[in-house]
Structures are given as structure tokens and as C-alpha cells.
Design a protein around this motif. Sequence first.
Motif: not given
Length: 539
Positions: A496-516
Motif C-alpha cells: 500500500x504505497x497509496x490507498x486506492x479509494x475508488x474507481x470513478x463512475x462518470x455521469x454525463x448530462x446533455x440536452x435531449x436534442x443533442x445526439x452522441x
Amino acid sequence: MRKSLAVLLVLVLLAVPMAGVMAQGDDDGAGFECPTQGGTMITAYGADPRTLSGLYANDGNSLFIVTFMAEPLILGGENWGDKIEPALAESWDISDDGLEYTFHLRQDVTWHDGEPFTAEDVLFTYEAVLLEDNAISWRANLMQGDEPMQFEVVDDHTFKVILSEPNAAVLTALSIPIVPAHAFESTSMLEAPYNTNPITTGPFKFVEWNTGESVTLEANPDYWRGAPCLDRIVIRFIEGAANQANALLAGELDFARVDGADLTPFENNPDFVLQTAPRDLMRYVGFNNLSPIYGDAAVRRALAVGLDRQAIIDISASGYGLLADSVFNQAVFMYEQGRNAQYEYDPEAAQQMLADAGWTDTDGDGILDKDGQPMHLRLAYSGTWSLMQSIAPIVYDNWRALGVDVELAPLDDAQVYEEIYDNVSTEKPYDAMLGGWGLFGPEPDHYRSFYADATSYLAYDNPEITAMFAEGRTVTDEQARYDLYAEIDSKLWEELPMIPIYQSVGAWVYRSDLNIDAAELNGTFLTGLKYSGRVYFEN
């Protein structure tokens, strides 16, 4: 869980020396047509970039912008996704002995000023990276021991890399954004005008940087994957997920990652789309491993048991995180869920572990001590990063309850780089630091600079681990390489040279008329978009 079989097989295939191996991408962009054309997408990131050069952009503020503009030969290296596949190089061959990689470059690529992209640009880029005076962090990627890889321009669209010994990490090591030779007077580039006014090959090109406000990019109509659907992208500088969420609600942004904010207003809201995806990012507590106190692995393990990491996920990340069970991010090819036993939160057990290591409160002042020395811990972190501002008090409360004299040290941006990230001295002014790292992709060798270098900000100096990382670069057998890095993972989880806390889960928000949809939401790219040129507004 294990990396998907398809990705693992690709990695294995590319790691094993084979004659005539040709790597071809799953998607070269052919056949996609924009349903609509035009419009400006406004997105946001936390603050001004440090640079606009892909060779120096290894911080979030810079990389977020650069990823829209610049490209490497190959995707799948650090900052460029979790899958090895072609980019500016459309294919490559590997010699029988594994010592020569011949890259076939795309012939339909031009720089944003109209000049053709050639193998001379690739050679110039790698030579500039190798120039020590440039202080480019990718230099270590191109070294084999004390000697650099050798490069050769075969013709305008053929480039050769010659190794002194087989290197299983070579493809990801070469995943460095390419810069145009004609844009520089020499390979010296620390102070080059390019760093604030880049010429690149990607779907969008640089237009304007308004310090403290925004960067504007416009579509590259000659992009080799096809002209982007949008006319332009504007990146506004807005610190904090909550502020970005408010800007979305106010109609000031079209697309943003807002994990950590209250997402309730976007749920079941017809004006917005909310999507989540795992990210190749770790949040952690890193130690000064040369500290007289925190150089003791027993102390570090005790502090891990005394840290409520799930509470950090719930409070600081609004639940958008996965409790870490490895010192490697889950994108690496050898990650396996459950390989390492969790450090379960147990304050009483943590106190006993500290006592077993010799730390008790002998004078009744509430602070642990040993041989007359109090257990003081200076915890440094970015005082301008809202996530770290949220995590720090939880760490403080948890460890203060154990009897650790925690001193919170929020730093401004300049101090963060001076004290932590740019500090290559083994003398560190902190006992521990809060941080985040990632976008390393599938290759565990990218962690070498943290876990096998005493001058890194973890100041971790373990000759056994250093030797194992060195061996990992040369092993080409699939199972042997997997087993080696699994062993490294287990040893580091114990150390444990470092304490891993957590792996991120991303939350993306975008306009409903934008298509990705065709742009492919992908959390292993900092922008969240694998193909930003395919974002479009629906009519």
C-alpha cells in the motif's frame, strides 16, 4: 471482472512477436454520414489549461481540450482509451524477432494549416520527446534502459521503430500525440508558441483561448474520418460538478460530466439525457513512502482499515464510484475483481494495528506517539479541486478518531505542482496527499513511474517491485505477463504505497436534442467521447 476476452486477445496478439502481423482498426470512420450539420456545443471543464500542446497535456484541464484536437499513432495508450487500435497509423507489422515495428501511416491526413502529415512529423515528435531539455514526461516511454528506441523514416507514409530487446508495452508507449515538424524551428519546445497556438490533425482545430473564460474550437472540414457534424465546440471554465450542473439547468451548457452533483433534476427530465459509464480513473491517498512514520507498511495498512472509503464514495462522489480492490485501475488487462481481499472499514481493528506497530497514546493527549514522537500527518491536496475539498474532511475525521494528528494542507494550483507533481526530490514536504490518476489504458507498465521510482510523488523505493516492472516490459508470453503483473498487484496491495479509494463512475448530462450515440460515450477518454466529430444536434 476480467478484461473482455476480445480486448485481451488483441493485447496478446500485439504483444507477441510475429512476422507480418497487421493491426487494423474496428472503425476507420468510413461510411458515417452526419444526420444534421452545424451548431455549437458548449461544454465545460474546471479551469484554464496549462498548455495546448499534446506533448505536455497530461493534466485534466489541458487534456480535456487537447483530446478534441490532437491524435497519436495508436489509440490505447495513456490518455487515449482502453483498447489498442489504429489512429494516425492505419496498420503495422512486427518482425519475427519482435525488434522492429513498421507503421503504415494514413495517406489522407493533413494538418489544420493544410500541410500533409508524414513520417517526418512522427520522427520529429519522438526526437523532441527524447530531448531531455524539453522535460516531456513521455520520454521514459521511448527509453529502453539507458538507451532510446531507434526510429527510421522509410518513406513519407512508412515509419519504423527499432528496439534493442522485445518490449511488450511498445504500442502503448508510442501512443503520444504527434506534432507537426514544420510548426517548430527546432526540437526545443518548452517555450514554443505552439504550446498556446497548436496545429493538429483531429476533428476540431484551435481558434481562441480567452483566459479564465473559455477555449473555442472549430470543425476541421478536412478531417480524415470525415467532417465533424458540429461547426464548433466551446469549452467554458466552470469549477465543480454542482456549478456545471446548474449551468446545464440554466441552458448555459449543452453537455457536461457532473458526477458528484445532485442529479435529481435531470432524472426523468425530458429536456435532458443522463448516462453513466465507468471511468479509467482512481481517487486515492498517496503516502510519502520515505517518511519515517508512513514508510512503514504496517502503518499504511492500519490507516487503510481506518478509512471509510465507502463513505467517501457516498458523500463526495454521490455514490458514483466502485470501491477499489487493486492498486491498478480496472482498465488494465490483468485486472481481476476479487483477487485482493478488501481492507474493510474497522476503526477498532485499525487502532489495534497501529498499537501493534508501536503507536499508542502514552501521555493521554489524544494523539498517538512512539518513542516520544507524535503521529503527525500533513495531508496535502488541491484546494481548488472541489472533489478533494470534499474528501479531505472525511479522511481528517476518520484518522483523527484513530489518534492521528492530521493537518489539512489545501494548496493552490501552483503549490500543487511545486510540492507534489513536479517535485522529483526524495524530500517531500507532505506525509500524504490526495489525488486522482488514470486514463492509463490497458497497459500496466504505465504505472511504473509511480510504483518504481523513488522520485515520484509517492517516493516509493522497493527494488523488488522496480525489478518486476522492468521484467514486465520484456515478457511477451501471454500467461507469463499476466501472472507477473498479478503478482505485482498482490505485492503492492500488501505494501500500500497509496490507498486506492475508488474507481470513478462518470455521469454525463446533455440536452435531449443533442445526439452522441455515434460519438460513443466512453469513460476512458477524458472528454467522455471517443468520436467527438460525430456529435450532432437533432432537428
